[in-house]
Enzyme design. Structure first.
Site, mmCIF file in Angstrom:
data_model
loop_
_atom_site.group_PDB
_atom_site.id
_atom_site.type_symbol
_atom_site.label_atom_id
_atom_site.label_comp_id
_atom_site.label_asym_id
_atom_site.label_seq_id
_atom_site.Cartn_x
_atom_site.Cartn_y
_atom_site.Cartn_z
ATOM 1 N N TYR A 19 -6.964 -8.448 7.618
ATOM 2 C CA TYR A 19 -8.285 -7.956 7.081
ATOM 3 C C TYR A 19 -9.499 -8.941 6.975
ATOM 4 O O TYR A 19 -9.322 -10.021 7.546
ATOM 5 C CB TYR A 19 -7.745 -7.460 5.720
ATOM 6 C CG TYR A 19 -6.526 -6.228 5.791
ATOM 7 C CD1 TYR A 19 -7.000 -5.066 6.345
ATOM 8 C CD2 TYR A 19 -5.104 -6.581 5.657
ATOM 9 C CE1 TYR A 19 -6.418 -3.889 6.566
ATOM 10 C CE2 TYR A 19 -4.616 -5.287 5.718
ATOM 11 C CZ TYR A 19 -4.674 -4.316 6.343
ATOM 12 O OH TYR A 19 -4.096 -3.132 6.501
ATOM 13 N N HIS B 157 -6.187 -11.495 -0.739
ATOM 14 C CA HIS B 157 -5.701 -11.282 0.547
ATOM 15 C C HIS B 157 -6.291 -11.859 1.810
ATOM 16 O O HIS B 157 -7.330 -11.243 2.180
ATOM 17 C CB HIS B 157 -5.784 -9.647 0.322
ATOM 18 C CG HIS B 157 -4.683 -8.904 1.510
ATOM 19 N ND1 HIS B 157 -4.087 -9.654 2.407
ATOM 20 C CD2 HIS B 157 -4.375 -7.669 1.778
ATOM 21 C CE1 HIS B 157 -3.278 -8.872 3.229
ATOM 22 N NE2 HIS B 157 -3.439 -7.708 2.821
ATOM 23 N N ASN C 246 -2.341 -5.842 12.833
ATOM 24 C CA ASN C 246 -3.786 -5.578 12.797
ATOM 25 C C ASN C 246 -4.400 -6.331 13.956
ATOM 26 O O ASN C 246 -5.651 -6.852 13.958
ATOM 27 C CB ASN C 246 -4.723 -5.662 11.727
ATOM 28 C CG ASN C 246 -4.896 -4.619 10.930
ATOM 29 O OD1 ASN C 246 -4.562 -3.481 11.449
ATOM 30 N ND2 ASN C 246 -5.059 -4.843 9.575
ATOM 31 N N THR D 291 1.064 -1.125 0.068
ATOM 32 C CA THR D 291 0.118 0.067 -0.120
ATOM 33 C C THR D 291 1.004 1.266 -0.100
ATOM 34 O O THR D 291 1.897 1.161 0.927
ATOM 35 C CB THR D 291 -0.903 0.173 1.188
ATOM 36 O OG1 THR D 291 -1.707 -1.120 1.017
ATOM 37 C CG2 THR D 291 -1.614 1.222 1.401
ATOM 38 N N ASN E 29 -2.798 -10.663 7.223
ATOM 39 C CA ASN E 29 -2.576 -9.474 7.797
ATOM 40 C C ASN E 29 -3.995 -8.653 8.581
ATOM 41 O O ASN E 29 -3.916 -7.310 8.609
ATOM 42 C CB ASN E 29 -2.031 -8.032 6.904
ATOM 43 C CG ASN E 29 -0.581 -8.417 6.507
ATOM 44 O OD1 ASN E 29 -0.176 -9.360 7.027
ATOM 45 N ND2 ASN E 29 -0.178 -7.951 5.422
HETATM 46 C C1 FMN Z 1 4.538 0.187 3.008
HETATM 47 C C2 FMN Z 1 4.075 -1.100 3.142
HETATM 48 C C3 FMN Z 1 2.905 -1.244 2.658
HETATM 49 C C4 FMN Z 1 2.411 -2.586 2.708
HETATM 50 N N1 FMN Z 1 1.085 -2.926 2.066
HETATM 51 C C5 FMN Z 1 0.749 -4.242 1.900
HETATM 52 C C6 FMN Z 1 -0.475 -4.476 1.170
HETATM 53 O O1 FMN Z 1 -1.236 -3.721 0.661
HETATM 54 N N2 FMN Z 1 -0.895 -6.021 1.154
HETATM 55 C C7 FMN Z 1 -0.100 -6.840 1.740
HETATM 56 O O2 FMN Z 1 -0.885 -8.134 1.686
HETATM 57 N N3 FMN Z 1 1.002 -6.396 2.786
HETATM 58 C C8 FMN Z 1 1.602 -5.189 2.724
HETATM 59 N N4 FMN Z 1 2.619 -4.999 3.175
HETATM 60 C C9 FMN Z 1 3.414 -6.187 3.570
HETATM 61 C C10 FMN Z 1 4.369 -6.590 2.581
HETATM 62 O O3 FMN Z 1 4.069 -7.186 1.629
HETATM 63 C C11 FMN Z 1 5.579 -7.483 3.171
HETATM 64 O O4 FMN Z 1 4.916 -8.738 3.730
HETATM 65 C C12 FMN Z 1 6.273 -6.850 4.411
HETATM 66 O O5 FMN Z 1 6.617 -5.631 3.724
HETATM 67 C C13 FMN Z 1 7.505 -7.674 4.694
HETATM 68 O O6 FMN Z 1 8.244 -7.878 3.705
HETATM 69 P P1 FMN Z 1 9.803 -7.245 3.583
HETATM 70 O O7 FMN Z 1 10.589 -7.453 4.723
HETATM 71 O O8 FMN Z 1 10.499 -7.724 2.077
HETATM 72 O O9 FMN Z 1 9.402 -5.739 3.433
HETATM 73 C C14 FMN Z 1 2.949 -3.767 3.248
HETATM 74 C C15 FMN Z 1 4.175 -3.566 3.748
HETATM 75 C C16 FMN Z 1 4.628 -2.130 3.563
HETATM 76 C C17 FMN Z 1 6.273 -1.897 4.119
#
Ligand code: FMN
Length: 366
Positions: A181, A176, A236, A27, A179
């Site tokens: 939701y 999805h 959440n 997001t 997290n």
């Molecule tokens: C800014 C941001 C927005 C995110 N938005 C979503 C999202 O829209 N949908 C989702 O399933 N996970 C979302 N996540 C979780 C990421 O998909 C991912 O699981 C998380 O960043 C861990 O991976 P990483 O360590 O490679 O960043 C978001 C994470 C971040 C940092």
């Protein structure tokens, strides 16, 4: 240049991915208050299109699904047209793009819904500090439990959204289920206190997820559908003692649909609910015949390890892609990575902290 399994191509059904690096759904709140994808978003994804798979930011399936400012939707003609511009931009790059289908459920506020309470499996309030609404920082509210009739209508919203995603030119959709939701709110007994066919037993708690997947499969071929889960996640305000039983059951059931992939947030980078040992990809591998994508806190080395031990087919990177649009190139060439960004620019508007990270330029840096 490193040789690594990350750069081997991967097929998901008939889709051919150029490598085993996915961009995790993130997001970024750049769609404006009308929630219509725009040219800036197309540019952001284009910059990151050296990934084999781009999973979009979570995209709401209906107005009722909204719980976050300026996030895109996929339920009006304008939204479909906006996403079409994004997919048209990505097509020539050879990356495949999946749209993540989202309903926030209780992780929302009446300020987003003209004063009507957000909905969930049950009337269980999210225990969190505050939520950003269009009217400022607010306390979470006690959501309203969906009636069975409303659950069916919500499933229909997912079906329509999936159909719209097809019209918008995506290669597939990701459901999805992670997290905290709405789908997760049905799965987890912490948020699901229902006594009807959608609550109680594992089978009943999984029923909403199942019906959503079935609805999506009325529109898409199974290999073009992925499902995301967060068995270890605390985001959440989630996590129950029976998480292992719940997610092993969910994986087994999802497997019966022959989906393209299961996207498992196995890493603990975003916290762990702390109930027993965290779940690992190795636990899911024997249960799910489609592709497995791992995620959360992965470095290149950790990703390679999962591929080498064959507990995953692909790894999704989130935050590293924010500041390194050319992440696969950097991995491949052993270029240094830009450090992660602090949260302050994650959900702001405009190009700053979004499209202004440049690819690595070796000559400029010597
Ligand atoms: C800014 C941001 C927005 C995110 N938005 C979503 C999202 O829209 N949908 C989702 O399933 N996970 C979302 N996540 C979780 C990421 O998909 C991912 O699981 C998380 O960043 C861990 O991976 P990483 O360590 O490679 O960043 C978001 C994470 C971040 C940092």
């Amino acid at each position: 240049m490193k040789t690594s399994r990350l750069f081997e191509p991967l097929s998901i059904g008939n889709l051919h991915l150029k490598n085993r690096i996915a961009m995790a759904p993130m997001t970024r709140s750049r769609a404006g208050s009308a929630r219509v994808p725009n040219a800036l978003m197309a540019e952001y994804y284009r910059q990151r299109s050296s990934a084999g798979l781009l999973i979009t930011e979570a995209t709401v399936v209906s107005e009722q699904g909204i719980g976050w400012h300026d996030t895109p939707g996929i339920y009006t003609e304008e939204m479909v047209a906006g996403w079409r511009k994004v997919t048209d931009t990505i097509k020539p790059t050879g990356a495949h793009m999946f749209l993540q289908l989202w309903h926030c459920g209780r992780a929302s506020h009446s300020d987003f819904h003209d004063g009507a309470l957000p909905v969930s499996a049950s009337a269980v309030q999210l225990n969190g500090d505050y939520i950003h609404t269009p009217l400022g920082k607010k306390q979470y509210e006690i959501p309203r439990a969906l009636t069975v009739e409303e659950i069916k209508a919500t499933v229909a919203d997912y079906r329509q959204a999936a159909s719209n995603a097809k019209e918008a030119g995506f290669s597939g959709v990701e459901v999805h289920g992670a997290n905290g939701y709405l789908i997760n709110q049905f799965l987890d007994p912490k948020t699901n206190l229902r006594t009807d066919q959608y609550g109680g037993s594992l089978e009943n708690r999984f029923r909403f997820y199942k019906e959503v997947v079935e609805a999506v499969l009325e529109v898409w071929a199974p290999e073009q559908v992925g499902a995301r889960i967060s068995p270890n996640g605390v985001f959440n305000d989630m996590g129950s003692d029976d998480f292992r039983e719940t997610y092993l059951y969910a994986a087994k059931e999802l497997n019966t649909f022959n989906l393209g992939y299961l996207h498992v947030m196995d890493g603990l980078a975003f916290g762990f609910h702390g109930k027993g040992e965290p779940m690992t990809l190795a636990e899911f591998r024997p249960l799910f015949q489609g592709r497995i994508i791992g995620n959360c806190g992965y470095t290149m080395a950790a990703a390679e390890q999962r591929l080498a031990e064959d507990t995953a087919d692909m790894i999704a990177f989130g935050r590293p892609f924010i500041t390194n649009p050319d992440l696969p190139e950097r991995f491949k060439n052993n270029y240094p990575l830009n450090p992660a960004e602090d949260m302050s620019l994650w959900y702001t508007s405009g190009a700053k902290g979004y499209t202004d990270y440049l690819p690595y330029a070796p000559s400029a840096s010597v």
